[in-house]
Design a protein around this motif. Structure first.
Motif, PDB file in Angstrom:
ATOM      1  N   UNK A  41       0.823  -1.213   0.000  1.00  0.00           N
ATOM      2  CA  UNK A  41       0.000   0.000   0.000  1.00  0.00           C
ATOM      3  C   UNK A  41       0.853   1.257   0.000  1.00  0.00           C
ATOM      4  N   UNK A  42       2.096   1.138   0.469  1.00  0.00           N
ATOM      5  CA  UNK A  42       2.952   2.309   0.569  1.00  0.00           C
ATOM      6  C   UNK A  42       2.521   3.236   1.693  1.00  0.00           C
ATOM      7  N   UNK A  43       1.642   2.725   2.551  1.00  0.00           N
ATOM      8  CA  UNK A  43       1.146   3.558   3.646  1.00  0.00           C
ATOM      9  C   UNK A  43       1.577   2.970   4.989  1.00  0.00           C
ATOM     10  N   UNK A  44       1.855   3.853   5.953  1.00  0.00           N
ATOM     11  CA  UNK A  44       2.241   3.347   7.267  1.00  0.00           C
ATOM     12  C   UNK A  44       1.051   2.718   7.984  1.00  0.00           C
ATOM     13  N   UNK A  45       1.329   1.894   8.942  1.00  0.00           N
ATOM     14  CA  UNK A  45       0.222   1.364   9.739  1.00  0.00           C
ATOM     15  C   UNK A  45       0.550   1.419  11.221  1.00  0.00           C
ATOM     16  N   UNK A  46      -0.522   1.573  11.986  1.00  0.00           N
ATOM     17  CA  UNK A  46      -0.382   1.688  13.434  1.00  0.00           C
ATOM     18  C   UNK A  46      -1.360   0.712  14.089  1.00  0.00           C
ATOM     19  N   UNK A  50       2.453  -1.792  17.980  1.00  0.00           N
ATOM     20  CA  UNK A  50       3.516  -1.474  17.024  1.00  0.00           C
ATOM     21  C   UNK A  50       3.064  -0.520  15.929  1.00  0.00           C
ATOM     22  N   UNK A  51       4.043  -0.003  15.187  1.00  0.00           N
ATOM     23  CA  UNK A  51       3.731   0.668  13.937  1.00  0.00           C
ATOM     24  C   UNK A  51       4.750   0.220  12.900  1.00  0.00           C
ATOM     25  N   UNK A  52       4.386   0.370  11.632  1.00  0.00           N
ATOM     26  CA  UNK A  52       5.292  -0.008  10.552  1.00  0.00           C
ATOM     27  C   UNK A  52       5.233   1.080   9.488  1.00  0.00           C
ATOM     28  N   UNK A  53       6.388   1.514   9.034  1.00  0.00           N
ATOM     29  CA  UNK A  53       6.434   2.605   8.065  1.00  0.00           C
ATOM     30  C   UNK A  53       7.149   2.165   6.799  1.00  0.00           C
ATOM     31  N   UNK A  54       6.647   2.664   5.654  1.00  0.00           N
ATOM     32  CA  UNK A  54       7.358   2.381   4.409  1.00  0.00           C
ATOM     33  C   UNK A  54       8.556   3.333   4.291  1.00  0.00           C
ATOM     34  N   UNK A  55       9.620   2.852   3.686  1.00  0.00           N
ATOM     35  CA  UNK A  55      10.784   3.704   3.447  1.00  0.00           C
ATOM     36  C   UNK A  55      10.912   3.926   1.952  1.00  0.00           C
ATOM     37  N   UNK A  98      19.010   8.590   3.820  1.00  0.00           N
ATOM     38  CA  UNK A  98      18.940   8.010   2.479  1.00  0.00           C
ATOM     39  C   UNK A  98      17.536   7.610   2.093  1.00  0.00           C
ATOM     40  N   UNK A  99      16.652   7.499   3.087  1.00  0.00           N
ATOM     41  CA  UNK A  99      15.267   7.143   2.793  1.00  0.00           C
ATOM     42  C   UNK A  99      14.376   8.231   3.345  1.00  0.00           C
ATOM     43  N   UNK A 100      13.166   8.252   2.904  1.00  0.00           N
ATOM     44  CA  UNK A 100      12.249   9.218   3.485  1.00  0.00           C
ATOM     45  C   UNK A 100      10.879   8.599   3.683  1.00  0.00           C
ATOM     46  N   UNK A 101      10.139   9.172   4.619  1.00  0.00           N
ATOM     47  CA  UNK A 101       8.781   8.733   4.899  1.00  0.00           C
ATOM     48  C   UNK A 101       7.882   9.729   4.205  1.00  0.00           C
ATOM     49  N   UNK A 102       7.048   9.254   3.281  1.00  0.00           N
ATOM     50  CA  UNK A 102       6.259  10.186   2.501  1.00  0.00           C
ATOM     51  C   UNK A 102       5.098  10.743   3.310  1.00  0.00           C
TER      52      UNK A 102
END
Lengths: 348, 145
Positions: free
Chosen positions: B66-71, B98-103, B141-145
């Motif tokens: 999804x490219x979206x973070x989840x909580x 937990x949460x998970x974020x796309x990089x 080097x990565x970013x959270x959109x």
């Protein structure tokens, strides 16, 4: 004793003895038959009746097929006849009846005269009640099964919608965009994109199809199907399956292979859900025309008399049902902290 | 790029007092790529090393797809028990919140970072926002959109 009784009571008792729908047997010393009422004569086979009337010892055994104990449905262990001291005020026995085969009866057995060692066995036909019970059980099970089936359909539908349809749509959009691209470099980039997308789609469909039913089970047999399934388990869940097999690629009846595969699959799913372990052991072997499957883990284990489920609770039931489908036996041994062993035996 | 990711996730773990930080990156495979967990800090078992993530499946799979973070603030109340085995890492690492974020890198999800606690409700909305805001500096080097 009779002398002290009012004649009215005697009449009642005789009437009950004579006309009751319950079978009444009186046994004396050495468990020889003293008397039996017409209802009792009704249910016994003529040959058995004769033997009993002749006063043969333990003659009831000719008809009695066993009773229901806490351990078994039909057993002769610690028989009510030989252990009359136990409480047998109400229990279930199975009798071979005249013309109707083996039927369940609810029975009560007790001593009515200590001095003479006279005992009475009273039987009531239980068929009707059992039928009702069975129907009730059947209906609740069907409800469960319908729900499980619906859930499974929901899962597949969701996977088709979210996975397959999604991926196709994205490729379709890419193709539409490609029609208007001028620069060959852009086209080639889009092509690559579509290629990966389609590859992923293919993977997904393959995965779904194997999850539903592995074709290797039909084409290559249980041994190979297990091997690829365990690889899949390791990749998806990180659970190591130590697999040993001694059937030399032998093929079995398709039905049997399916049962063995599904039971193993369900057992591993249970390990994943409850056992909290990183590795399990699966043994598949054959001894004297019996195919055996062991699934052993050294995980949490559970209290066999008190289970807490994380699902429909149909798993164990389903495994047992599947095993019975091919006349196999299925057993689980487990206790808290000592892991679980699932054992399946199927005659081949 | 010589980034020491192990060092980075250990730093992140300490910064937020987390119980577990895991980092997954996509690896090129023939025609396709696969997503695998590469780094972990605070892990109980090495089970994650064997898992190849499927796009759309599990925590990392859904974030990746999804490219979206989840909580998930509370695993026990938010996740139905019967589906829990579909989240092997959450289960085997006993994560409760937990949460998970796309990089992102070049507008594409290149990896997933998972930050978890073994205590229910420990990942709060406020903390989640803070983590999201700081992620691009936490993982260079990565970013959270």
């Amino acid at each position: 004793m009779i002398n002290h009784m009012p004649s009215q009571l005697i009449d009642c008792l005789l009437g009950m003895y004579e006309y009751s729908s319950e079978a009444i047997f009186f046994f004396g010393k050495d468990n020889k038959l003293l008397n039996l009422n017409p209802a009792a004569k009704e249910i016994l086979e003529a040959g058995v009746l004769e033997e009993m009337l002749q006063g043969r010892e333990k003659s009831i055994c000719l008809s009695c097929k066993g009773y229901t104990s806490t351990e078994e449905l039909v057993t002769c262990q610690s028989c009510y006849f030989l252990n009359p001291r136990q409480d047998f005020s109400s229990f279930q026995i199975y009798l071979e009846t005249k013309g109707k085969g083996v039927l369940p009866y609810v029975a009560s057995f007790h001593t009515i005269d200590q001095a003479e060692d006279t005992k009475v066995l009273i039987l009531r036909n239980l068929t009707k009640q059992l039928e009702t019970q069975e129907l009730l059980f059947h209906n609740t099970t069907i409800k469960h099964i319908i729900k499980a089936q619906e859930d499974e359909r929901k899962r597949i539908s969701r996977e088709l919608h979210d996975g397959v349809a999604q991926e196709i749509l994205s490729s379709l959009v890419d193709i539409r965009v490609m029609k208007y691209l001028q620069d060959p470099a852009d086209v080639s980039q889009k092509m690559k994109h579509i290629e990966t997308s389609l590859t992923r789609l293919l993977d997904e469909i393959r995965n779904m199809s194997v999850e539903l039913r592995p074709s290797s089970l039909d084409d290559l047999g249980i041994e190979a199907a297990f091997r690829s399934h365990f690889k899949w388990i390791e990749k998806n869940y990180g659970l190591i399956v130590h697999y040993s097999h001694k059937i030399q690629g032998k093929r079995f009846n398709n039905e049997i292979e399916t049962v063995v595969y599904r039971v193993c699959q369900e057992a591993i799913l249970n390990v994943l859900k409850y056992a909290d372990v990183d590795e399990i052991f699966v043994h598949l072997y054959e001894t004297e025309n019996t195919l055996m499957l062991d699934i052993i883990d050294q995980g949490n284990g559970f209290d066999m008399s008190n289970r807490e489920t994380k699902g429909t609770g149909l798993g164990l039931f389903g495994m047992k049902e599947r095993a019975e489908l091919v006349k196999g036996t299925f057993s689980i041994t487990s206790s808290i902290g000592n892991g679980t062993k699932v054992h399946l035996e199927v005659p081949v | 790029m010589d980034t020491n990711f192990q060092q980075i996730i250990t730093m992140i773990k300490e910064k937020y007092g987390l119980d577990l930080v895991m980092l997954a990156f996509i690896q090129p495979a023939q025609l396709d790529y696969v997503l695998t967990w590469q780094y972990a800090a605070g892990n109980i078992s090495d089970r994650f090393k064997r898992i190849v993530l499927q796009s759309g499946k599990g925590v990392a799979g859904s974030v990746f797809k999804s490219g979206k973070p989840m909580l998930v603030k509370n695993v026990t109340t938010e996740y139905p028990m019967k589906d829990l085995f579909n989240f092997p890492i959450v289960v085997s690492e006993k994560i409760k919140s937990f949460c998970a974020l796309p990089l992102y890198q070049n507008h594409k999800v290149q990896g997933v970072i998972l930050l978890g606690y073994r205590i229910e409700d420990a990942m709060t909305d406020v903390l989640y926002e803070t983590i999201k805001k700081n992620m691009s500096t936490d993982v260079p080097g990565f970013y959270e959109r």
